[in-house]
Scaffold this motif. Structure first.
Motif, PDB file in Angstrom:
ATOM      1  N   ARG A 107       0.833  -1.199   0.000  1.00 45.10           N
ATOM      2  CA  ARG A 107       0.000   0.000   0.000  1.00 45.10           C
ATOM      3  C   ARG A 107       0.870   1.252   0.000  1.00 45.10           C
ATOM      4  NH1 ARG A 107      -2.213   3.550  -1.263  1.00 45.10           N
ATOM      5  NH2 ARG A 107      -3.902   4.770  -0.347  1.00 45.10           N
ATOM      6  N   GLY A 110       3.440   0.739  -3.478  1.00 42.14           N
ATOM      7  CA  GLY A 110       2.739   0.421  -4.716  1.00 42.14           C
ATOM      8  C   GLY A 110       2.965  -1.033  -5.086  1.00 42.14           C
ATOM      9  N   SER A 111       2.242  -1.486  -6.077  1.00 43.34           N
ATOM     10  CA  SER A 111       2.359  -2.883  -6.522  1.00 43.34           C
ATOM     11  C   SER A 111       2.441  -2.936  -8.043  1.00 43.34           C
ATOM     12  CB  SER A 111       1.171  -3.704  -6.017  1.00 43.34           C
ATOM     13  OG  SER A 111      -0.054  -3.149  -6.474  1.00 43.34           O
ATOM     14  N   ASN A 113       1.451  -5.127 -11.600  1.00 45.67           N
ATOM     15  CA  ASN A 113       0.761  -6.190 -12.325  1.00 45.67           C
ATOM     16  C   ASN A 113       1.788  -6.806 -13.284  1.00 45.67           C
ATOM     17  OD1 ASN A 113      -0.656  -7.615 -14.383  1.00 45.67           O
ATOM     18  ND2 ASN A 113      -2.537  -6.481 -13.873  1.00 45.67           N
ATOM     19  N   LYS A 123       2.888   1.532 -17.017  1.00 43.59           N
ATOM     20  CA  LYS A 123       1.450   1.569 -16.800  1.00 43.59           C
ATOM     21  C   LYS A 123       0.964   0.427 -15.911  1.00 43.59           C
ATOM     22  CE  LYS A 123       0.463   4.003 -21.111  1.00 43.59           C
ATOM     23  NZ  LYS A 123      -0.217   3.945 -22.427  1.00 43.59           N
ATOM     24  N   GLU A 126       0.672  -0.006  -9.909  1.00 44.12           N
ATOM     25  CA  GLU A 126      -0.465   0.491  -9.142  1.00 44.12           C
ATOM     26  C   GLU A 126       0.099   1.428  -8.076  1.00 44.12           C
ATOM     27  OE1 GLU A 126      -3.575  -0.045  -9.781  1.00 44.12           O
ATOM     28  OE2 GLU A 126      -3.163  -1.422 -11.434  1.00 44.12           O
TER      29      GLU A 126
END
Length: 354
Positions: A107, A110-111, A113, A123, A126
């Motif tokens: 959190r 960030g994470s 994908n 892009k 997250e």
């Protein structure tokens, strides 16, 4: 919808808190502020009020990291690779981004994908709290209770001005420059020295004991809750004056000079105080220059160094009761020591009679 943020200029007392916040608004490179004290002393109110007072940020339109369109060197990968060739600009209100104690590392940083990252790169990120905080105020209540792994993340971001997210061999980087404001109650434990050392200004706050001021606090809170808009209008001219002072000081800061002799005084002062490392020297220098700009001095004066020393070292040396008089005495001693050393050097240069 009513704006329910209490005006910065209407806050009664807590002058050190307000001064420290204003100085960081003028010069974020000071390194933030740590506020020690009991709950209910207006710390959070002051932080939110400052963000509401400051002018909006110019950002690259659509950028989740609030990249500065006037500083291409700080662009994130998405802004650098913008195929349009033109940077769209928009304005955003400066925000206070809170880092809750129970936040997970994902959190905060960030994470990613993974599947999307392989196809679309940046892009796939997250954004986390550090992305939201870029060019804003990062507020950590009870910062001394923050998990060690999150402290390490803050240390890295504060040191380098970037946040790196690494997952499954994929690494993405985005800018993360923020004004760090931490609050803590010393009775609940001390702050890790590594983080404490990185925060520029450290101050203590206490409850206001003056009866007239306490009555004024109640009266203003009553008036504000009854009619926020009218209350804010009453203080608008004071708000405008503070904002004007900040904007002028930002411009003047680039022109403020500091003499070699004044740097020697700061260095000698830190040596005499037994300060470890060199961060305190740099913090006092930056704070002195910012205070000079705030007071419209074109060159750093002793009064600027005195106040800067109190804000940088006062709380770190609270056990030694480093009050205003002792700071003045320490500076005077530093000046005398430098003068003595220079006189010795001049004596050595003089030709010796045989």
């Amino acid at each position: 919808m009513k704006n329910l943020i209490f005006p910065f200029s209407a806050i009664v007392g807590q002058e050190k808190v307000k001064k420290a916040l204003v100085l960081n608004a003028i010069n974020p490179s000071i390194g933030g502020v740590l506020i020690k004290g009991d709950k209910g002393t207006g710390k959070t109110t002051a932080v939110r009020a400052l963000a509401d007072l400051l002018p909006p940020l110019k950002v690259v339109k659509g950028c989740p990291f609030n990249c500065d369109p006037d500083d291409p060197t700080s662009f994130c990968d998405s802004c650098k690779m913008d195929e349009s060739g033109e940077i769209q600009v928009e304005e955003k209100k400066m925000r206070v981004v809170e880092l809750p104690l129970g936040a997970t590392e994902d959190r905060v940083v960030g994470s990613i994908n993974i599947e999307k990252a392989l196809k679309e790169g940046m892009k796939a990120l997250e954004p986390g709290i550090l992305a939201d905080a870029n060019r804003n105020i990062l507020y950590v209540d009870e910062i001394n209770l923050l998990d060690d792994n999150l402290v390490d993340v803050l240390l890295d971001a504060a040191a380098y001005g970037i946040n790196t997210v690494e997952r499954e061999g994929i690494s993405l980087v985005h800018p993360s420059n923020f004004i760090l404001v931490g609050t803590m109650n010393p009775a609940e434990g001390e702050l890790r020295p590594q983080l404490s050392d990185r925060i520029g200004l450290q101050i203590s706050v206490q409850s206001i004991l003056d009866i007239d001021d306490r009555v004024k606090i109640m009266q203003r809170r009553e008036s504000f809750e009854k009619d926020p808009n009218t209350f804010r209008e009453e203080f608008q001219k004071y708000q405008n004056q503070i904002l004007e002072n900040i904007i002028k000081a930002r411009k003047l800061l680039k022109e403020v000079e500091v003499s070699q002799d004044m740097m020697k005084v700061i260095a000698q002062l830190c040596v005499d105080m037994g300060v470890d490392g060199h961060r305190a020297d740099i913090a006092i220098l930056k704070t002195s220059k910012t205070l000079a700009a705030y007071y419209k001095h074109h060159e750093v004066e002793y009064i600027d160094v005195e106040e800067a020393t109190a804000l940088v070292l006062g709380e770190r040396f609270h056990k030694k009761s480093l009050d205003e008089d002792k700071i003045k005495k320490q500076i005077k001693n530093a000046v005398n020591e430098i003068s003595d050393e220079e006189n010795k050097g001049d004596d050595k240069k003089k030709p010796q009679n045989k």
